[in-house]
Design an enzyme around this catalytic site. Sequence first.
Site, short mmCIF file in Angstrom:
data_model
loop_
_atom_site.label_atom_id
_atom_site.label_comp_id
_atom_site.label_asym_id
_atom_site.label_seq_id
_atom_site.Cartn_x
_atom_site.Cartn_y
_atom_site.Cartn_z
N ASP A 6 17.40 12.01 -58.91
CA ASP A 6 16.38 12.02 -59.97
C ASP A 6 15.09 12.68 -59.50
O ASP A 6 14.50 13.49 -60.20
CB ASP A 6 16.12 10.60 -60.49
CG ASP A 6 15.77 9.59 -59.39
OD1 ASP A 6 15.82 9.94 -58.19
OD2 ASP A 6 15.47 8.43 -59.74
N ASP A 14 10.95 12.97 -53.26
CA ASP A 14 9.61 12.47 -52.97
C ASP A 14 9.31 12.78 -51.50
O ASP A 14 9.02 13.92 -51.16
CB ASP A 14 9.64 10.97 -53.30
CG ASP A 14 8.29 10.30 -53.30
OD1 ASP A 14 7.59 10.39 -54.30
OD2 ASP A 14 7.95 9.68 -52.27
P1 XMP Z 1 12.45 9.98 -51.13
O1 XMP Z 1 11.07 9.54 -50.69
O2 XMP Z 1 13.51 9.47 -50.23
O3 XMP Z 1 12.59 9.23 -52.49
O4 XMP Z 1 12.50 11.46 -51.39
C1 XMP Z 1 13.57 9.45 -53.41
C2 XMP Z 1 13.71 8.21 -54.26
O5 XMP Z 1 12.44 7.57 -54.46
C3 XMP Z 1 12.33 7.05 -55.75
N1 XMP Z 1 11.08 7.56 -56.34
C4 XMP Z 1 10.65 7.33 -57.58
N2 XMP Z 1 11.20 6.61 -58.57
N3 XMP Z 1 9.42 7.18 -59.99
C5 XMP Z 1 10.57 6.54 -59.77
O6 XMP Z 1 11.07 5.90 -60.69
C6 XMP Z 1 8.78 7.93 -59.05
O7 XMP Z 1 7.73 8.51 -59.31
C7 XMP Z 1 9.45 8.00 -57.77
N4 XMP Z 1 9.14 8.63 -56.61
C8 XMP Z 1 10.17 8.34 -55.77
C9 XMP Z 1 13.58 7.49 -56.47
O8 XMP Z 1 14.46 6.40 -56.54
C10 XMP Z 1 14.20 8.57 -55.62
O9 XMP Z 1 15.61 8.59 -55.70
#
Ligand code: XMP
Length: 194
Positions: free
Chosen positions: A112, A115
């Site tokens: 999705d 980050d």
């Molecule tokens: P990383 O930091 O591993 O994170 O790249 C990926 C996961 O972090 C969650 N994530 C979010 N979920 N709104 C959300 O609902 C956000 O703004 C957000 N930022 C990070 C998400 O589960 C993703 O798979």
Amino acid sequence: MAAFPNLSDLLVNHQDDVERILFTEDEIRAGLERLAARVAACYGQEPFTVVSVLKGSCVFVADLIRRIPGPLELAFAATSSYAAGTEPGRLELLLCPDEREIEGRRLLLVDDILDTGRTLAALRGELLARGAAEVRSCVFLDKPSRRSLLFEPDFRCFEVGDVFVVGYGLDFRGRYRNLPFVAALKAHAFAQQA
Ligand code: XMP
């Protein structure tokens, strides 16, 4: 028998929590068409397996694969990167495709949102270690300002700034995945559910 809520009920239920809409349903639809065309052009008639990262990518992956005409298969993976709130926790592999779905296969990891990059970097490493021939990545949203390691997606639908977003599969504490658009929440919505 209880009736399912219609869309206007859904919006009424959530509207007090939504600060602003970042991507409307129409914008998402147009973004998906562009993205699916790029993915389809990349793989052509070559078989590949889409690995959907649960739970957040479920809405996105369902819409994406129906726009790709080539021979693809679908598998699922899950990690626990966000235990309950908006900050990352310990990363754990909860679900992985089985070895027949990985060995020698071309995989497209679909998530999705990208980050910090920890989730997709870890999953990519794990799938390659388990024998995948190739692992590409495709994200609905990319938040490049939050990256804590070197990781760039092969495909992205939209870029977003450093704001926590919900809707179209993305949640806060399990809620808002059913919103048909992507939105930022008001501060009180975070506080209420803390
Ligand atoms: P990383 O930091 O591993 O994170 O790249 C990926 C996961 O972090 C969650 N994530 C979010 N979920 N709104 C959300 O609902 C956000 O703004 C957000 N930022 C990070 C998400 O589960 C993703 O798979």
